[in-house]
Each structure stands twice: as C-alpha cells, then as structure tokens.
Design an enzyme around this catalytic site. Sequence first.
Site, PDB file in Angstrom:
ATOM      1  CG  ASN A  43     -11.913  18.425   5.822  1.00  0.00           C
ATOM      2  OD1 ASN A  43     -12.776  18.724   6.638  1.00  0.00           O
ATOM      3  ND2 ASN A  43     -11.860  17.239   5.241  1.00  0.00           N
ATOM      4  CG  HIS A 128      -9.625   6.573  -1.026  1.00  0.00           C
ATOM      5  ND1 HIS A 128      -9.795   7.524  -0.056  1.00  0.00           N
ATOM      6  CD2 HIS A 128      -8.653   7.050  -1.846  1.00  0.00           C
ATOM      7  CE1 HIS A 128      -8.957   8.530  -0.268  1.00  0.00           C
ATOM      8  NE2 HIS A 128      -8.266   8.259  -1.364  1.00  0.00           N
ATOM      9  NE  ARG A 153      -6.233   5.545   0.685  1.00  0.00           N
ATOM     10  CZ  ARG A 153      -6.647   6.480   1.545  1.00  0.00           C
ATOM     11  NH1 ARG A 153      -5.984   7.624   1.623  1.00  0.00           N
ATOM     12  NH2 ARG A 153      -7.706   6.285   2.287  1.00  0.00           N
ATOM     13  CE1 TYR A 165      -7.224   9.106   6.519  1.00  0.00           C
ATOM     14  CE2 TYR A 165      -5.877   7.324   5.636  1.00  0.00           C
ATOM     15  CZ  TYR A 165      -6.501   8.548   5.477  1.00  0.00           C
ATOM     16  OH  TYR A 165      -6.424   9.199   4.274  1.00  0.00           O
ATOM     17  CG  ASP A 216      -2.557   7.769   3.596  1.00  0.00           C
ATOM     18  OD1 ASP A 216      -1.448   8.077   4.080  1.00  0.00           O
ATOM     19  OD2 ASP A 216      -3.530   8.540   3.579  1.00  0.00           O
ATOM     20  CG  HIS A 218      -3.508   9.749   7.496  1.00  0.00           C
ATOM     21  ND1 HIS A 218      -4.071  10.478   8.509  1.00  0.00           N
ATOM     22  CD2 HIS A 218      -3.964  10.306   6.341  1.00  0.00           C
ATOM     23  CE1 HIS A 218      -4.854  11.420   8.005  1.00  0.00           C
ATOM     24  NE2 HIS A 218      -4.798  11.345   6.691  1.00  0.00           N
ATOM     25  CD  GLU A 242      -1.285   9.211   0.452  1.00  0.00           C
ATOM     26  OE1 GLU A 242      -1.955  10.185   0.850  1.00  0.00           O
ATOM     27  OE2 GLU A 242      -1.757   8.314  -0.271  1.00  0.00           O
ATOM     28  CD  GLU A 268      -2.956  13.812   2.423  1.00  0.00           C
ATOM     29  OE1 GLU A 268      -3.804  13.819   3.328  1.00  0.00           O
ATOM     30  OE2 GLU A 268      -2.887  12.928   1.555  1.00  0.00           O
ATOM     31  NE  ARG A 289      -0.812  11.818  -1.761  1.00  0.00           N
ATOM     32  CZ  ARG A 289      -2.108  11.990  -2.024  1.00  0.00           C
ATOM     33  NH1 ARG A 289      -2.517  12.258  -3.236  1.00  0.00           N
ATOM     34  NH2 ARG A 289      -3.005  11.899  -1.052  1.00  0.00           N
ATOM     35  CG  HIS A 318      -4.802  15.707  -0.935  1.00  0.00           C
ATOM     36  ND1 HIS A 318      -5.220  16.585   0.041  1.00  0.00           N
ATOM     37  CD2 HIS A 318      -5.204  14.477  -0.521  1.00  0.00           C
ATOM     38  CE1 HIS A 318      -5.843  15.925   1.002  1.00  0.00           C
ATOM     39  NE2 HIS A 318      -5.852  14.653   0.687  1.00  0.00           N
ATOM     40  CG  ASP A 322     -11.054  17.523   2.056  1.00  0.00           C
ATOM     41  OD1 ASP A 322     -10.012  18.161   1.920  1.00  0.00           O
ATOM     42  OD2 ASP A 322     -11.070  16.318   2.359  1.00  0.00           O
ATOM     43  CD  GLU A 345      -6.575  11.164  -2.642  1.00  0.00           C
ATOM     44  OE1 GLU A 345      -6.941  10.479  -1.672  1.00  0.00           O
ATOM     45  OE2 GLU A 345      -5.866  12.189  -2.529  1.00  0.00           O
ATOM     46  CD1 TRP A 409      -6.953  10.898  12.834  1.00  0.00           C
ATOM     47  CD2 TRP A 409      -6.867  12.319  11.126  1.00  0.00           C
ATOM     48  NE1 TRP A 409      -7.896  10.494  11.928  1.00  0.00           N
ATOM     49  CE2 TRP A 409      -7.867  11.368  10.847  1.00  0.00           C
ATOM     50  CE3 TRP A 409      -6.622  13.326  10.185  1.00  0.00           C
ATOM     51  CZ2 TRP A 409      -8.621  11.381   9.670  1.00  0.00           C
ATOM     52  CZ3 TRP A 409      -7.373  13.343   9.024  1.00  0.00           C
ATOM     53  CH2 TRP A 409      -8.365  12.379   8.766  1.00  0.00           C
TER      54      TRP A 409
END
Length: 409
Positions: A43, A128, A153, A165, A216, A218, A242, A268, A289, A318, A322, A345, A409
């Site tokens: 991605n 999600h 999630r 996010y 998550d 992130h 996560e 991930e 993950r 994961h 994408d 997921e 991010w």
Amino acid sequence: MTGGGSRTIREVDVVVSAPGRNYVTLRIETVGGLVGWGDATLNGRELAVASYLRDHLSALLLGKDSARIGDLWQYLYRGPYWRRGPVTMAAISAVDQALWDIQGKAAGMPVFQLLGGRARERLMAYPHASGHTVEDAVASISTKLEQGYAAVRVQASVPGLASTYGIHVGDEAYEPAHTDLPDEESWSTPLYLDFVPKLIAAVRDQLGYGFNLLHDGHHRLTPTEAAWLGKELEPYRMFWLEDVTPAEDQAAFSLIKAHTTTPLAVGEVFNSIWDCQQLITNRWIDYIRCATTHAGGITHMKRILDLADLYGVRSGCHGPSDVSPVGMAANIHLGFAIPNFGVQEFMGYPEETAEVFRASYRLVEGHLEIDEDVPGLGVEVDVEAAARFPYERKYLPVNRRLDGSMHDW
C-alpha cells in the site's frame, strides 16, 4: 535447478490494477499451461514492487522448475546481496504464492491440503466497527454482531482531534489510502489515552462480554503509555490490544507485557521471521499479525507460525483491503491448516474488486469458509477486466502532533 518438463516456468507477468484500490498481482505460467497467481501489493509503494518483479525477478524465474518452491524461495532471498525489506519480501511473497497455487492445481488439491489438511471447519473473522461518537461506534459493533461476527475491532473519533485513524468517512467503508498526496492528520496521546478506556467501557456496558473485542493503537504509544493503557483495559477482557508501540524495538514489549495481562498483537509491518523472533520466543506477544503477502509468502509465513506455535502465540494475519483476494486466500489456507489459528482480519473489498478477482472462499455469518474441491489458492484473475481499472497513485496519511512535529502513523 532449471526445469525441463511441463512444470517449467515459461511466462511471468505483472498486473497492476485499481478495481476499487490498487493491487499488484503476479501471474506465472508453466510450459504445461498451469497458471499461478500471487499478491505483491504494498500500500502506497505498489509500483516499487511491480518494478522489482518486472525488472529484477521475472528473468530469474524463466526456465525454472515451479515445483521447487522451497529452493526458489531461498534462491530469491539468499541470492541477492540486499535482503529483506518490504519491497523485496512482497515480491518474494507473490512468487511463492503463485508457485503454491500452481502446486495445488498440479495436484488437483487446495493448498491447505498440501499444508497438512483441514484443522478446523471455519475461521473466525473480525471486521472493523467505527464511529464519530461512542454511540456511533457501539451501534456499528451491534450491526456487526447481528451479521454473525464473534469478534469485532472498534475505533472511534478522539474528541479534540480533527481526524482519527480507523474511522469511516460518510457512508464509505474505511480506506486510509485515498488521496493523490498524503493527508496530514493530527495527534495527541493524552487525548487518546483519556478517551479509549471510556470507549471500551461503554462498549462492554452496553453490549456485554459475549463477543471478542479488539482495538488498534496503530503504533502511537511509548512502551510506558502502552503498559498503562493495557492495565486500564484489563477489566474489559479484550481479545487483544494491537500495535500499541512502534515495532522496530522488540524488547520494548517486555516492559508492556510485564505490566499488563491484556493480550497483545503486533506484526502487520513485519516482513520476516527475524522481525518477530524475540517477541515470540520471549512470549512478549499473544498474537502475530504478519500478512502472507508481506512476509515472504506461504513458505516463510508457515515458518513464522510454526515458531509461534512453540510459544503459545496464535495467528491474527493482517487482512486489510490492500491485501488482494489472492493474498487473503493465502492467509485463509494457512489458517485452515495450522494448529495455532487465532482470528483472521477481514475488511472486505470494494464492489469493483470482484470484477477482477474471482475468489472461491466465502464469508458466512462472520466466519470464513473454503471448499475441498477447488485446487490451488482458489482465486482466478481476469486480466482483461483488470485493464479497465488503471493504477491511480494513492498514499497513506502521515501524522503530526499538535505542535507540528512528525509522529508515527
């Protein structure tokens, strides 16, 4: 290891398309006419992997025996001086998936049978759920539970931040890579830490404990902040927390694990067994993950999951939009065969994706099912349809603190 029979590789093509989002798909064909498909999507850096495949790997595969999957993996990994990294490993992943697809088709068997056979009847999947308010997030979870999901999630907009996010935009499903240049999002750890325990408490108060709840982080927290959050969430019996801290420093998870019993999931962004070796062998995480698309394909992902099984760590591959349906199928086949499956997921795909990728796996009441009589990975790609969806440059966002400095991010 040059081939000479019907299993010899005679053609290698790279298909870049954007049916709802960008995908990089590898096509390998043998002299005997068997075709294997692999997912190489990375991605935001798709064309880098496409070039690696076209300009550096394709010529190496021509004339090789497609049945020598393990040896070809080592050839592509150990052969070049420059190893690992997301671009290299995504490319190797695609080759490996395509070779397993060919192997299954040659044998007339689905890949999970080649991996040892079915270990379970279906896979628990998680979607999600999100909302701009706590009430919206709770309603979103409730909808998922009505659809039969046993795990969900949850993310919600953090009050005081312009964007957060994991939150859907309008009626559209959440898709972070959607702009020609990166969006810049804002972040405040204090606001996040103040809000998340309230969110999780509201979910459990209103919907109870009869389902698995995930969240998550992130990669946004320090180890100390992550340990605090894990401790705060212990009463709510999370399935996992996560990606709480940037994953480059594996030892950071020792501090987190020492201070909370909330299960931890990470991986991930990993692309090799060495990225998670300490995390697994020290039991600093509960779920690994990695995605088969990004971690060296089925061959290498199986090594990671076998190592994890020795230490009581389960899978949570994961599975965003994408990872193409080919990569998702690779995750699913592994999930059916391994003893330490945890959860898969499954974000689903834009409607246009089904015009290019025809997948035989299916989602039934929140669980993934697969057929016994579809050989290989069970996903075929319509190259003519793919041509109707040309590549569109899209980036994931970047993240800045409220003072303007860069953050993960």
